[in-house]
Design a protein around this motif. Structure first.
Motif, PDB file in Angstrom:
ATOM      1  N   LEU A 292      -5.673  20.107 -18.323  1.00 39.65           N
ATOM      2  CA  LEU A 292      -4.956  19.217 -17.407  1.00 39.65           C
ATOM      3  C   LEU A 292      -3.922  18.371 -18.142  1.00 39.65           C
ATOM      4  O   LEU A 292      -2.794  18.205 -17.678  1.00 39.65           O
ATOM      5  CB  LEU A 292      -5.948  18.304 -16.682  1.00 39.65           C
ATOM      6  CG  LEU A 292      -6.709  18.932 -15.528  1.00 39.65           C
ATOM      7  CD1 LEU A 292      -7.844  18.011 -15.081  1.00 39.65           C
ATOM      8  CD2 LEU A 292      -5.770  19.215 -14.372  1.00 39.65           C
ATOM      9  N   LEU A 293      -4.299  17.838 -19.289  1.00 36.83           N
ATOM     10  CA  LEU A 293      -3.380  16.999 -20.047  1.00 36.83           C
ATOM     11  C   LEU A 293      -2.183  17.793 -20.574  1.00 36.83           C
ATOM     12  O   LEU A 293      -1.042  17.330 -20.510  1.00 36.83           O
ATOM     13  CB  LEU A 293      -4.119  16.314 -21.197  1.00 36.83           C
ATOM     14  CG  LEU A 293      -5.141  15.261 -20.797  1.00 36.83           C
ATOM     15  CD1 LEU A 293      -5.924  14.782 -22.013  1.00 36.83           C
ATOM     16  CD2 LEU A 293      -4.476  14.094 -20.090  1.00 36.83           C
ATOM     17  N   VAL A 294      -2.438  18.989 -21.086  1.00 37.54           N
ATOM     18  CA  VAL A 294      -1.348  19.823 -21.601  1.00 37.54           C
ATOM     19  C   VAL A 294      -0.385  20.202 -20.479  1.00 37.54           C
ATOM     20  O   VAL A 294       0.839  20.080 -20.618  1.00 37.54           O
ATOM     21  CB  VAL A 294      -1.908  21.081 -22.308  1.00 37.54           C
ATOM     22  CG1 VAL A 294      -0.810  22.093 -22.573  1.00 37.54           C
ATOM     23  CG2 VAL A 294      -2.612  20.694 -23.596  1.00 37.54           C
ATOM     24  N   LEU A 295      -0.923  20.630 -19.346  1.00 37.64           N
ATOM     25  CA  LEU A 295      -0.062  21.026 -18.230  1.00 37.64           C
ATOM     26  C   LEU A 295       0.734  19.839 -17.689  1.00 37.64           C
ATOM     27  O   LEU A 295       1.919  19.975 -17.365  1.00 37.64           O
ATOM     28  CB  LEU A 295      -0.902  21.653 -17.118  1.00 37.64           C
ATOM     29  CG  LEU A 295      -1.469  23.036 -17.418  1.00 37.64           C
ATOM     30  CD1 LEU A 295      -2.473  23.439 -16.350  1.00 37.64           C
ATOM     31  CD2 LEU A 295      -0.369  24.073 -17.541  1.00 37.64           C
ATOM     32  N   THR A 296       0.101  18.691 -17.587  1.00 40.62           N
ATOM     33  CA  THR A 296       0.797  17.502 -17.086  1.00 40.62           C
ATOM     34  C   THR A 296       1.949  17.125 -18.007  1.00 40.62           C
ATOM     35  O   THR A 296       3.082  16.915 -17.555  1.00 40.62           O
ATOM     36  CB  THR A 296      -0.182  16.320 -16.949  1.00 40.62           C
ATOM     37  OG1 THR A 296      -1.205  16.681 -16.020  1.00 40.62           O
ATOM     38  CG2 THR A 296       0.527  15.070 -16.466  1.00 40.62           C
ATOM     39  N   GLY A 297       1.685  17.055 -19.294  1.00 46.53           N
ATOM     40  CA  GLY A 297       2.739  16.724 -20.243  1.00 46.53           C
ATOM     41  C   GLY A 297       3.865  17.739 -20.235  1.00 46.53           C
ATOM     42  O   GLY A 297       5.044  17.384 -20.298  1.00 46.53           O
ATOM     43  N   TRP A 298       3.519  19.007 -20.113  1.00 42.80           N
ATOM     44  CA  TRP A 298       4.522  20.063 -20.130  1.00 42.80           C
ATOM     45  C   TRP A 298       5.384  20.021 -18.865  1.00 42.80           C
ATOM     46  O   TRP A 298       6.611  20.097 -18.923  1.00 42.80           O
ATOM     47  CB  TRP A 298       3.844  21.423 -20.270  1.00 42.80           C
ATOM     48  CG  TRP A 298       4.714  22.508 -20.828  1.00 42.80           C
ATOM     49  CD1 TRP A 298       6.020  22.423 -21.208  1.00 42.80           C
ATOM     50  CD2 TRP A 298       4.329  23.853 -21.072  1.00 42.80           C
ATOM     51  NE1 TRP A 298       6.473  23.639 -21.668  1.00 42.80           N
ATOM     52  CE2 TRP A 298       5.446  24.534 -21.596  1.00 42.80           C
ATOM     53  CE3 TRP A 298       3.140  24.552 -20.906  1.00 42.80           C
ATOM     54  CZ2 TRP A 298       5.416  25.879 -21.946  1.00 42.80           C
ATOM     55  CZ3 TRP A 298       3.112  25.889 -21.255  1.00 42.80           C
ATOM     56  CH2 TRP A 298       4.232  26.549 -21.772  1.00 42.80           C
ATOM     57  N   GLU A 299       4.740  19.884 -17.713  1.00 37.15           N
ATOM     58  CA  GLU A 299       5.515  19.866 -16.469  1.00 37.15           C
ATOM     59  C   GLU A 299       6.411  18.628 -16.378  1.00 37.15           C
ATOM     60  O   GLU A 299       7.541  18.708 -15.919  1.00 37.15           O
ATOM     61  CB  GLU A 299       4.605  19.934 -15.241  1.00 37.15           C
ATOM     62  CG  GLU A 299       5.402  19.858 -13.961  1.00 37.15           C
ATOM     63  CD  GLU A 299       4.846  20.667 -12.825  1.00 37.15           C
ATOM     64  OE1 GLU A 299       4.945  20.189 -11.701  1.00 37.15           O
ATOM     65  OE2 GLU A 299       4.320  21.784 -13.055  1.00 37.15           O
TER      66      GLU A 299
ATOM     67  N   THR B 195       7.789  17.230 -18.756  1.00 37.63           N
ATOM     68  CA  THR B 195       8.852  17.385 -19.748  1.00 37.63           C
ATOM     69  C   THR B 195       9.909  18.393 -19.312  1.00 37.63           C
ATOM     70  O   THR B 195      11.106  18.121 -19.411  1.00 37.63           O
ATOM     71  CB  THR B 195       8.252  17.815 -21.106  1.00 37.63           C
ATOM     72  OG1 THR B 195       7.335  16.810 -21.527  1.00 37.63           O
ATOM     73  CG2 THR B 195       9.336  17.987 -22.160  1.00 37.63           C
ATOM     74  N   ILE B 196       9.486  19.555 -18.828  1.00 37.33           N
ATOM     75  CA  ILE B 196      10.454  20.622 -18.541  1.00 37.33           C
ATOM     76  C   ILE B 196      10.705  20.854 -17.062  1.00 37.33           C
ATOM     77  O   ILE B 196      11.606  21.595 -16.699  1.00 37.33           O
ATOM     78  CB  ILE B 196      10.043  21.958 -19.201  1.00 37.33           C
ATOM     79  CG1 ILE B 196       8.797  22.547 -18.537  1.00 37.33           C
ATOM     80  CG2 ILE B 196       9.859  21.808 -20.684  1.00 37.33           C
ATOM     81  CD1 ILE B 196       8.561  23.997 -18.879  1.00 37.33           C
ATOM     82  N   GLY B 197       9.913  20.268 -16.197  1.00 39.73           N
ATOM     83  CA  GLY B 197      10.056  20.518 -14.763  1.00 39.73           C
ATOM     84  C   GLY B 197       8.969  21.459 -14.278  1.00 39.73           C
ATOM     85  O   GLY B 197       7.957  21.655 -14.951  1.00 39.73           O
ATOM     86  N   VAL B 198       9.186  22.047 -13.125  1.00 43.74           N
ATOM     87  CA  VAL B 198       8.170  22.883 -12.487  1.00 43.74           C
ATOM     88  C   VAL B 198       7.789  24.048 -13.401  1.00 43.74           C
ATOM     89  O   VAL B 198       8.650  24.799 -13.865  1.00 43.74           O
ATOM     90  CB  VAL B 198       8.681  23.412 -11.128  1.00 43.74           C
ATOM     91  CG1 VAL B 198       7.662  24.348 -10.492  1.00 43.74           C
ATOM     92  CG2 VAL B 198       8.992  22.252 -10.200  1.00 43.74           C
ATOM     93  N   LEU B 199       6.494  24.171 -13.644  1.00 38.94           N
ATOM     94  CA  LEU B 199       5.998  25.248 -14.500  1.00 38.94           C
ATOM     95  C   LEU B 199       5.978  26.571 -13.736  1.00 38.94           C
ATOM     96  O   LEU B 199       5.690  26.616 -12.542  1.00 38.94           O
ATOM     97  CB  LEU B 199       4.593  24.922 -15.001  1.00 38.94           C
ATOM     98  CG  LEU B 199       4.473  23.685 -15.884  1.00 38.94           C
ATOM     99  CD1 LEU B 199       3.014  23.437 -16.269  1.00 38.94           C
ATOM    100  CD2 LEU B 199       5.330  23.804 -17.128  1.00 38.94           C
TER     101      LEU B 199
END
Length: 146
Positions: A62-69, A71-75
Motif C-alpha cells: 500500500l505504501l509503495v503504490l501510494t507513493g508511486w501514484e 509521484t507519477i499519476g495514475v498507475l
C-alpha cells in the motif's frame, strides 16, 4: 499553471515525497524486523507469525503504490505487475536471507508474504478514489491559506 493551482501542486509534491519516505522507512523496519534473531522477535510478536507476514507485506505494498501514484499519476497495469513481482521476489529473498541469523526459511511464510502483496494491491485499487478524494479535499484548504 495558475496561482490557485500552484499551491495545490506543491502540496501534492510534498505529500508524494512523504509517502515515498514512509514507504522506504517502513521497508527498512520490515527488513530489520524479519532479520532479528528469534529470541528477540518472540518478545515482541504476540500475534500469529503468518498474520504478521500478511499484514507487513500488505502495508508495504500500500505504501509503495501510494507513493508511486502520487509521484507519477495514475498507475497502469504494468506498475501493479512490477509491484507484485518486486513483492514476490523480495519475499523469497527475505525468507532465504533469514537463515544466517538463526531463523527458518519457511515456504508458508513466503506464500503468506505473497498473499499480503496481493491484498495490498487489491486494497489500493479499491481505495484509490478515497485517497484522491482526501487529497482533493485538503487542497482547497491549502489554497485558502496561501
Amino acid at each position: 499553471m495558475s496561482p490557485t493551482t500552484r499551491p495545490a501542486a506543491q502540496r501534492l509534491k510534498r505529500i508524494a515525497a512523504r509517502a515515498r519516505t514512509l514507504a522506504a522507512v517502513y521497508f527498512i523496519v520490515l527488513f530489520v524486523g524479519t532479520h532479528l534473531p528469534v529470541e528477540q522477535v518472540e518478545a515482541f510478536a504476540t500475534a500469529s507469525d503468518k498474520w504478521l507476514h500478511f499484514a507487513g507485506y500488505a502495508v508495504l505494498t500500500l505504501l509503495v503504490l501510494t507513493g508511486w501514484e502520487l509521484t507519477i499519476g495514475v498507475l497502469q497495469p504494468k506498475h501493479y505487475f512490477a509491484v507484485w513481482l518486486a513483492g514476490v521476489l523480495y519475499g523469497a529473498f527475505d525468507e532465504i536471507s533469514q537463515t544466517p541469523v538463526g531463523r527458518n526459511c519457511d515456504m508458508n511464510d513466503w506464500v503468506t508474504d505473497v498473499l499480503g502483496v496481493v491484498a495490498g494491491l487489491l486494497a489500493f485499487r479499491l481505495g484509490r478514489a478515497a485517497l484522491h478524494g482526501a487529497i482533493a479535499w485538503m487542497a482547497p484548504a491549502s489554497n485558502a491559506a496561501d
